[in-house]
Design an enzyme around this catalytic site. Structure first.
Site, PDB file in Angstrom:
ATOM      1  N   LYS A 117       0.852  -1.118  -0.096  1.00 23.74           N
ATOM      2  CA  LYS A 117      -0.056   0.115  -0.076  1.00 23.74           C
ATOM      3  C   LYS A 117       0.908   1.307   0.156  1.00 23.74           C
ATOM      4  CE  LYS A 117       0.705   1.420   4.385  1.00 23.74           C
ATOM      5  NZ  LYS A 117       1.538   2.574   4.986  1.00 23.74           N
ATOM      6  N   PRO A 135       9.160  -3.954   0.529  1.00 25.49           N
ATOM      7  CA  PRO A 135      10.154  -3.943   1.483  1.00 25.49           C
ATOM      8  C   PRO A 135       9.810  -4.164   2.900  1.00 25.49           C
ATOM      9  CG  PRO A 135       9.443  -1.908   0.426  1.00 25.49           C
ATOM     10  CD  PRO A 135       8.842  -2.925  -0.288  1.00 25.49           C
ATOM     11  N   VAL A 136      10.706  -4.532   3.721  1.00 22.97           N
ATOM     12  CA  VAL A 136      10.455  -4.913   5.088  1.00 22.97           C
ATOM     13  C   VAL A 136      10.711  -3.332   6.051  1.00 22.97           C
ATOM     14  CG1 VAL A 136      11.258  -6.044   7.091  1.00 22.97           C
ATOM     15  CG2 VAL A 136      11.136  -7.135   4.863  1.00 22.97           C
ATOM     16  N   GLY A 183       4.583  -6.007   6.193  1.00 27.16           N
ATOM     17  CA  GLY A 183       4.164  -7.252   7.138  1.00 27.16           C
ATOM     18  C   GLY A 183       2.599  -7.436   7.282  1.00 27.16           C
ATOM     19  N   SER A 184       1.967  -6.035   7.366  1.00 25.18           N
ATOM     20  CA  SER A 184       0.456  -6.325   7.415  1.00 25.18           C
ATOM     21  C   SER A 184       0.055  -7.037   6.191  1.00 25.18           C
ATOM     22  CB  SER A 184      -0.172  -4.944   7.166  1.00 25.18           C
ATOM     23  OG  SER A 184       0.653  -4.170   8.391  1.00 25.18           O
ATOM     24  N   ASP A 214      -2.814  -1.436   9.304  1.00 25.93           N
ATOM     25  CA  ASP A 214      -2.887  -1.597   7.726  1.00 25.93           C
ATOM     26  C   ASP A 214      -3.506  -3.160   7.195  1.00 25.93           C
ATOM     27  OD1 ASP A 214      -1.629   0.736   7.737  1.00 25.93           O
ATOM     28  OD2 ASP A 214       0.146  -0.155   7.552  1.00 25.93           O
TER      29      ASP A 214
END
Ligand code: C5P
Length: 291
Positions: free
Chosen positions: A10, A97-98, A105-106, A136
């Protein structure tokens, strides 16, 4: 049979952050847009639960392992709805990307909820479980574009005419979201105000108007923590982007461009400017977690 679910990243085209609440979270008003950068989550039945991460080594290295991973917690929430002590092998194929501000992660958590519900054939209230996992996660179930309130879990679909084209500039290393919110609390930047201009530009399908109205209250905090992002934003402006913005809590930067041809040209020029770890073109809105 394993179940595979693909899920987008997002961007926040508009992010207005209110004061810190009693529960430690901040009241948000944000316009989410899901973009064509995807992780894929595969789940398969197993005796013992496990998590494997696959992808570029610099991404894989940064993904929290085991119990700390939000995907693991998502699987556990769905398992709690089943009759048996079901084990699951989770594989995350990472491209998002982390700790990049793009909801990586969401996204993995949203995809894991959808995949596990299908694997075990249990009826679950996906939005309710998603809201338990993170701010998110509910948006990434449906994706597309939405106006969000609360922590980000109260969603209203947004009308969008056509597709918008972006170029994403990935940074070296991530930023921890709580650090960015803490810095926001210390800085108290002038608020960006309501999202009316962004909503009007989306409804009109007008990339120039959208580029001019991108706004993010967390951007000053992200820039304070990662001053190098100023050079990234400046390079994008010089190369003719319609607008540039830090994604969520950063440090990824998104530039809006006119169309897909401009995106290819702009991405090459931005990569040449040497102000990002890597660069990639994307478009949105796109649907959320899908099998
Ligand atoms: O909800 P999530 O776990 O993604 O949030 C991560 C952190 O970001 C929270 O612990 C909090 O520090 C901060 N946050 C916030 N207000 C929000 C969303 C996140 O302060 N609305």
């Amino acid at each position: 049979m394993p179940v595979a679910v693909r899920v987008p990243a997002k961007v926040n085209l508009h992010l207005a952050v209110g004061p810190r609440r009693e529960d430690g979270y901040h009241e948000l008003e944000t316009v989410f847009c899901a973009v064509s950068l995807y992780d894929e989550v595969t789940v398969a039945p197993a005796q013992r639960s496990s998590l494997e991460v696959v992808g570029p080594p610099d991404l894989v290295r940064q993904v929290p392992s085991g119990e700390d991973n939000l995907a693991f917690r998502a699987a556990r929430l769905v398992a709690a709805q089943t009759e048996t002590e079901a084990g699951v092998r989770i594989t995350l194929h990472k491209s998002i990307p982390v700790a990049g501000g793009m909801g990586g992660g969401s996204a993995d958590a949203a995809a894991t909820l959808v995949a596990c519900a299908r694997l075990w054939g249990v009826p679950v209230d996906l939005p309710a479980l998603a809201a338990q996992l993170g701010s998110d996660v509910p948006f990434l179930l449906d994706g597309r574009a939405a106006l969000a309130h609360g922590r980000g879990e109260r969603l209203t679909p947004v009308l969008v005419r056509g597709a918008f084209h972006l170029v994403l500039a990935f940074a070296h290393g991530g930023l921890a979201t709580p650090d960015v919110y803490r810095t926001f609390d210390a800085l108290r930047p002038a608020p960006v105000g309501p999202p009316d201009a962004v909503l009007a530009a989306l409804a009109a399908g007008d990339p120039a108007a959208l580029g001019a109205s991108l706004a993010n209250d967390l951007q000053p905090a992200a820039l304070a923590l990662r001053p190098a992002l100023r050079a990234t934003l400046a390079a994008g402006e010089e190369l003719g982007a319609l607008g540039g913005i830090v994604c969520g809590s950063g440090p990824t930067v998104a530039f809006l461009v006119r169309d897909s041809d401009s995106a290819v040209r702009f991405a090459a020029a931005l990569a040449g400017a040497g102000v990002a770890q890597s660069v990639r073109a994307a478009h949105g809105p796109v649907p959320g977690a899908r099998g």
